[in-house]
Design a protein around this motif. Sequence first.
Motif, PDB file in Angstrom:
ATOM      1  N   ASN A 123       0.843  -1.194   0.000  1.00 29.70           N
ATOM      2  CA  ASN A 123       0.000   0.000   0.000  1.00 29.70           C
ATOM      3  C   ASN A 123       0.881   1.247   0.000  1.00 29.70           C
ATOM      4  N   ILE A 124       0.722   2.047  -1.030  1.00 30.06           N
ATOM      5  CA  ILE A 124       1.530   3.253  -1.183  1.00 30.06           C
ATOM      6  C   ILE A 124       0.616   4.460  -0.969  1.00 30.06           C
ATOM      7  N   TYR A 125       0.813   5.141   0.159  1.00 27.39           N
ATOM      8  CA  TYR A 125      -0.017   6.284   0.513  1.00 27.39           C
ATOM      9  C   TYR A 125       0.624   7.569  -0.021  1.00 27.39           C
ATOM     10  N   ILE A 126      -0.082   8.202  -0.924  1.00 23.84           N
ATOM     11  CA  ILE A 126       0.417   9.464  -1.491  1.00 23.84           C
ATOM     12  C   ILE A 126      -0.228  10.593  -0.700  1.00 23.84           C
ATOM     13  N   ARG A 127       0.499  11.087   0.283  1.00 26.53           N
ATOM     14  CA  ARG A 127      -0.033  12.146   1.143  1.00 26.53           C
ATOM     15  C   ARG A 127      -0.060  13.483   0.414  1.00 26.53           C
ATOM     16  N   ASN A 128       0.887  13.626  -0.512  1.00 24.61           N
ATOM     17  CA  ASN A 128       0.955  14.851  -1.305  1.00 24.61           C
ATOM     18  C   ASN A 128       1.813  14.573  -2.533  1.00 24.61           C
ATOM     19  N   GLY A 129       1.544  15.301  -3.636  1.00 24.53           N
ATOM     20  CA  GLY A 129       2.364  15.140  -4.822  1.00 24.53           C
ATOM     21  C   GLY A 129       1.967  13.943  -5.660  1.00 24.53           C
ATOM     22  N   ASN A 130       2.929  13.374  -6.413  1.00 24.96           N
ATOM     23  CA  ASN A 130       2.611  12.220  -7.246  1.00 24.96           C
ATOM     24  C   ASN A 130       3.804  11.297  -7.401  1.00 24.96           C
ATOM     25  N   ILE A 131       3.518  10.072  -7.805  1.00 27.80           N
ATOM     26  CA  ILE A 131       4.543   9.058  -7.990  1.00 27.80           C
ATOM     27  C   ILE A 131       4.313   8.370  -9.331  1.00 27.80           C
ATOM     28  N   GLN A 132       5.345   8.369 -10.148  1.00 28.74           N
ATOM     29  CA  GLN A 132       5.296   7.681 -11.435  1.00 28.74           C
ATOM     30  C   GLN A 132       5.778   6.253 -11.218  1.00 28.74           C
ATOM     31  N   PHE A 133       5.188   5.285 -11.919  1.00 29.42           N
ATOM     32  CA  PHE A 133       5.528   3.886 -11.677  1.00 29.42           C
ATOM     33  C   PHE A 133       5.643   3.108 -12.983  1.00 29.42           C
ATOM     34  N   ASP A 134       6.471   2.091 -12.929  1.00 29.59           N
ATOM     35  CA  ASP A 134       6.534   1.071 -13.984  1.00 29.59           C
ATOM     36  C   ASP A 134       6.600  -0.252 -13.233  1.00 29.59           C
ATOM     37  N   VAL A 135       5.426  -0.801 -12.919  1.00 28.92           N
ATOM     38  CA  VAL A 135       5.328  -2.007 -12.101  1.00 28.92           C
ATOM     39  C   VAL A 135       5.403  -3.237 -13.000  1.00 28.92           C
ATOM     40  N   GLN A 136       6.366  -4.090 -12.734  1.00 29.02           N
ATOM     41  CA  GLN A 136       6.486  -5.338 -13.488  1.00 29.02           C
ATOM     42  C   GLN A 136       5.302  -6.254 -13.165  1.00 29.02           C
ATOM     43  N   LYS A 137       4.959  -7.103 -14.105  1.00 28.25           N
ATOM     44  CA  LYS A 137       3.816  -7.993 -13.929  1.00 28.25           C
ATOM     45  C   LYS A 137       3.958  -8.811 -12.654  1.00 28.25           C
ATOM     46  N   GLN A 138       2.933  -8.716 -11.796  1.00 28.78           N
ATOM     47  CA  GLN A 138       2.960  -9.393 -10.500  1.00 28.78           C
ATOM     48  C   GLN A 138       2.113 -10.666 -10.567  1.00 28.78           C
ATOM     49  N   LYS A 139       2.697 -11.779 -10.143  1.00 31.03           N
ATOM     50  CA  LYS A 139       1.970 -13.048 -10.136  1.00 31.03           C
ATOM     51  C   LYS A 139       1.037 -13.147  -8.935  1.00 31.03           C
ATOM     52  N   ASP A 140       1.540 -12.786  -7.764  1.00 27.67           N
ATOM     53  CA  ASP A 140       0.759 -12.929  -6.531  1.00 27.67           C
ATOM     54  C   ASP A 140       0.491 -11.607  -5.826  1.00 27.67           C
ATOM     55  N   ASN A 141       1.412 -10.664  -5.958  1.00 32.57           N
ATOM     56  CA  ASN A 141       1.306  -9.430  -5.181  1.00 32.57           C
ATOM     57  C   ASN A 141       0.552  -8.335  -5.934  1.00 32.57           C
ATOM     58  N   GLN A 142       0.137  -7.341  -5.190  1.00 30.29           N
ATOM     59  CA  GLN A 142      -0.607  -6.227  -5.761  1.00 30.29           C
ATOM     60  C   GLN A 142      -0.151  -4.925  -5.126  1.00 30.29           C
ATOM     61  N   PHE A 143      -0.060  -3.867  -5.937  1.00 34.30           N
ATOM     62  CA  PHE A 143       0.294  -2.535  -5.449  1.00 34.30           C
ATOM     63  C   PHE A 143      -0.968  -1.684  -5.411  1.00 34.30           C
ATOM     64  N   ASN A 144      -1.239  -1.084  -4.266  1.00 31.06           N
ATOM     65  CA  ASN A 144      -2.385  -0.186  -4.103  1.00 31.06           C
ATOM     66  C   ASN A 144      -1.879   1.226  -3.849  1.00 31.06           C
ATOM     67  N   PHE A 145      -2.187   2.135  -4.772  1.00 39.14           N
ATOM     68  CA  PHE A 145      -1.812   3.543  -4.611  1.00 39.14           C
ATOM     69  C   PHE A 145      -3.007   4.276  -4.021  1.00 39.14           C
ATOM     70  N   LYS A 146      -2.832   4.855  -2.831  1.00 39.21           N
ATOM     71  CA  LYS A 146      -3.950   5.441  -2.105  1.00 39.21           C
ATOM     72  C   LYS A 146      -3.772   6.942  -1.889  1.00 39.21           C
ATOM     73  N   THR A 147      -4.863   7.660  -2.081  1.00 42.81           N
ATOM     74  CA  THR A 147      -4.922   9.079  -1.725  1.00 42.81           C
ATOM     75  C   THR A 147      -6.107   9.240  -0.767  1.00 42.81           C
ATOM     76  N   GLY A 148      -6.472  10.469  -0.472  1.00 43.18           N
ATOM     77  CA  GLY A 148      -7.578  10.681   0.449  1.00 43.18           C
ATOM     78  C   GLY A 148      -8.934  10.323  -0.119  1.00 43.18           C
ATOM     79  N   THR A 149      -9.046  10.211  -1.453  1.00 38.41           N
ATOM     80  CA  THR A 149     -10.356   9.996  -2.065  1.00 38.41           C
ATOM     81  C   THR A 149     -10.524   8.657  -2.762  1.00 38.41           C
ATOM     82  N   ALA A 150      -9.427   7.977  -3.122  1.00 37.04           N
ATOM     83  CA  ALA A 150      -9.571   6.742  -3.897  1.00 37.04           C
ATOM     84  C   ALA A 150      -8.329   5.863  -3.781  1.00 37.04           C
ATOM     85  N   THR A 151      -8.471   4.632  -4.300  1.00 38.66           N
ATOM     86  CA  THR A 151      -7.372   3.667  -4.322  1.00 38.66           C
ATOM     87  C   THR A 151      -7.241   3.088  -5.727  1.00 38.66           C
TER      88      THR A 151
END
Length: 213
Positions: A123-151
Amino acid sequence: ITMSRKILVLPIFLSLALIACKDAVEDHIKSNKITAEADQGAVAFFKAKVRSAVGESHLLKAKTESWKSLHVGQSVFENDQVRTEKESEVILNTADGTVFIISENSNVEFNAELQSTVKGEVNIYIRNGNIQFDVQKQKDNQFNFKTGTATASIRGTAGFVGSLDGQMVASLKEGLVEVKDAKGRSSNITQNQTLLVTKTGEAKTIQLESSGT
């Protein structure tokens, strides 16, 4: 050795002894830090390495209360926070080749949850600003980018997620992302799409060739 020479030589011996003692203490502290980080890395579910740090950026380690200057080669684990100042940028890499680029004036916290012995979520909480990503294909894991309004949930794609004035901006260069607002309502975006989730939870999708860049 005469008495006068003894008086001259003694301070030199004392100075050398103090220098040697100081070096030994610094080496011991450095060794302990390396060992502690190695131990943390051995049990960490999430670990990233700082590959680039431009400008002024800081790291808040888990269970500490003071920000320290962030430097290239340092490791970032779950429950750590990264903060960048104006005209600054930090690039993180994970072992599988996933890349995170934290833009200027951003504050990002990394958390992790094990769902089972082989599956987990970062879980990646973006409290402010932004984060650019290039996530490699995940077999089992998942990345959740969270802000105050959505995930935004990601298993392998490239783009960026940001928090702008209390709103989420999710933008994709390629792949597929599912975005859920605070009420659990879902919206999907694909390649070349940008999604804005307002403070009220309203989702707006825009088709842009420049999405994700």
